[in-house]
Design an enzyme around this catalytic site. Structure first.
Site, short mmCIF file in Angstrom:
data_model
loop_
_atom_site.label_atom_id
_atom_site.label_comp_id
_atom_site.label_asym_id
_atom_site.label_seq_id
_atom_site.Cartn_x
_atom_site.Cartn_y
_atom_site.Cartn_z
N ARG A 51 0.80 -1.22 0.00
CA ARG A 51 0.00 0.00 0.00
C ARG A 51 0.83 1.27 0.00
O ARG A 51 0.58 2.18 -0.76
CB ARG A 51 -0.90 0.08 1.24
CG ARG A 51 -2.28 -0.41 1.08
CD ARG A 51 -2.75 -0.92 2.41
NE ARG A 51 -1.84 -1.96 2.83
CZ ARG A 51 -1.94 -3.24 2.40
NH1 ARG A 51 -2.92 -3.59 1.64
NH2 ARG A 51 -1.05 -4.14 2.76
N THR A 52 1.78 1.33 0.90
CA THR A 52 2.47 2.60 1.07
C THR A 52 3.22 2.96 -0.21
O THR A 52 3.07 4.06 -0.75
CB THR A 52 3.42 2.55 2.28
OG1 THR A 52 2.66 2.17 3.42
CG2 THR A 52 4.06 3.89 2.54
N LYS A 80 25.39 -3.79 -1.72
CA LYS A 80 26.85 -3.73 -1.88
C LYS A 80 27.52 -3.04 -0.71
O LYS A 80 28.72 -2.83 -0.69
CB LYS A 80 27.20 -2.93 -3.15
CG LYS A 80 26.67 -3.52 -4.43
CD LYS A 80 27.10 -2.63 -5.59
CE LYS A 80 26.50 -3.08 -6.90
NZ LYS A 80 26.68 -2.07 -7.96
N ARG A 101 11.42 3.98 3.14
CA ARG A 101 11.09 3.05 4.24
C ARG A 101 12.34 2.26 4.58
O ARG A 101 13.05 1.80 3.67
CB ARG A 101 9.97 2.12 3.81
CG ARG A 101 9.76 0.97 4.78
CD ARG A 101 8.55 0.15 4.46
NE ARG A 101 7.33 0.87 4.78
CZ ARG A 101 6.12 0.31 4.79
NH1 ARG A 101 5.97 -0.95 4.47
NH2 ARG A 101 5.06 1.02 5.10
N HIS A 129 5.38 6.16 11.37
CA HIS A 129 4.84 5.96 10.02
C HIS A 129 3.88 7.13 9.74
O HIS A 129 2.66 6.96 9.69
CB HIS A 129 4.12 4.61 9.96
CG HIS A 129 3.80 4.13 8.58
ND1 HIS A 129 3.89 4.93 7.45
CD2 HIS A 129 3.36 2.92 8.14
CE1 HIS A 129 3.54 4.22 6.39
NE2 HIS A 129 3.21 3.00 6.79
C1 NCD Z 1 1.86 -0.93 8.19
C2 NCD Z 1 3.36 -0.74 8.32
O1 NCD Z 1 4.10 -0.91 7.35
O2 NCD Z 1 3.76 -0.36 9.41
N1 NCD Z 1 1.48 -1.13 6.87
C3 NCD Z 1 1.16 -0.05 6.10
O3 NCD Z 1 2.00 0.76 5.78
N2 NCD Z 1 -0.13 0.13 5.77
C4 NCD Z 1 1.29 -1.92 9.11
C5 NCD Z 1 1.88 -3.30 9.14
O4 NCD Z 1 2.80 -3.63 8.41
O5 NCD Z 1 1.36 -4.08 9.94
#
Ligand code: NCD
Length: 315
Positions: A51-52, A80, A101, A129
């Site tokens: 999703r993100t 590397k 991320r 997040h």
């Molecule tokens: C979440 C995350 O990555 O922290 N997912 C997301 O971005 N919607 C929640 C999760 O991974 O449980």
């Protein structure tokens, strides 16, 4: 240079502006379809995501811009041995804005210190997040019509769940919200959040171990996945993973206008039968994520001097 690393990097007024612009984008999508023409988003994902990452990429595409990036550390020069700092310096030569991320807490903050373009933290370890938080806030506002005066139950892995940590930080600045923390004792909310956020600000919270005992009190239930990848041993994960499963029978005691949220991915925490319940808003929540990221990128790019036209400002 403005970055978004922690949800409190944004004031309440800035958050409300981002949500207002997201709402305008939802209502006038076609007017935004070219505003980021010529702009590039880089998505640097050192940790898995559906999703993100895809909502960031879809967001930039729907604004008329382009995307580049990688979706795992293995397919980047991190494999590397390149440092995050060097990767960020280089990508800043190719892109106008970066969503990143990383499994290590603090990596995006470190990246921001050397970045020539805005950095958005798309999740750092068990820490923060902030764009999921903006997604959650837009969802609460759309589902409940307000961002104050409610009782929220946060259920599941409150120890490692960064979405919960970020959401609490952001919501703690809105009025009269009561928190019910539902977790097994092994997955309780970290002490620093209890002392620094709840106790310091005199915010009402309660810790319980079952959802049944509080279901009828909740206006929102925010379910979370047990964060397998952050456990030190498999046996603990297996023992705790199915502690909470929200199903139709548990919802019998719930309010008629409960909002059932989940950042997703879901593993077992919500029975798929619940998906048909009109109170289940987790798929609407995932869609809101795209609009809020469109809004956020316009704001950050303009703070960096991009001069993107914003139809909402003309209304
Ligand atoms: C979440 C995350 O990555 O922290 N997912 C997301 O971005 N919607 C929640 C999760 O991974 O449980």
């Amino acid at each position: 240079m403005k970055h978004l690393i922690d949800p409190t990097d944004l004031s309440v007024a800035e958050i409300n502006d981002i949500l207002d612009l997201a709402q305008d984008i939802i209502e006038h999508k076609e007017e935004y379809s070219e505003v980021c023409k010529g702009k590039k988003l880089a998505t640097l994902f050192f940790e898995p995501s559906t999703r993100t990452r895809l909502s960031f990429e879809a967001a930039m595409m729907e604004l008329g811009g382009n995307v580049l990036g990688f979706s795992s550390a293995d397919s980047s020069s991190a494999a590397k041995g390149e440092s995050v700092g060097d990767t960020i310096r280089v990508v800043g030569c190719y892109a106008d804005i970066i969503a990143m991320r990383h499994p290590k807490e603090g990596a995006p903050l470190f990246g921001a210190a050397v970045s020539s373009v805005p950095i958005i933290n798309a999740g750092d370890g068990g820490h923060n997040h902030p764009t999921q938080t903006l997604t959650d806030l837009l969802t609460i506002r759309r589902e409940k019509g307000r961002l104050d005066n409610f009782t929220i139950g946060l259920c599941g892995d409150l120890k490692f769940g960064r979405t919960v940590h970020s959401l609490i930080k952001a919501l703690s600045r809105y009025e009269n919200i009561k928190y019910i923390l539902i977790s097994p004792k092994e997955l309780k909310l970290p002490d620093y959040i209890i002392t620094e956020i709840f106790e310091k600000n005199n915010i009402e919270y309660r810790e319980v171990t079952t959802m049944e005992e509080v279901m009828d009190e909740l206006d929102i239930i925010y379910m979370t996945r047990v964060q397998k990848e952050r456990f030190f041993n498999e046996a603990d994960y297996v023992r705790l993973k199915d502690t909470y499963i929200l199903d139709e029978s548990k919802l019998k005691a719930a309010k008629k206008d409960l909002a059932i949220m989940h950042p997703l991915p879901r593993v077992n925490e919500i029975s798929t039968k619940v998906d048909e319940d009109p109170r289940a808003c987790y798929f609407r929540q995932a869609e809101n994520g795209k609009y809020v990221r469109m809004s956020l990128m316009i704001k950050l790019l303009n703070e960096a001097g991009a001069g993107i036209p914003v139809p909402f400002d003309e209304r």
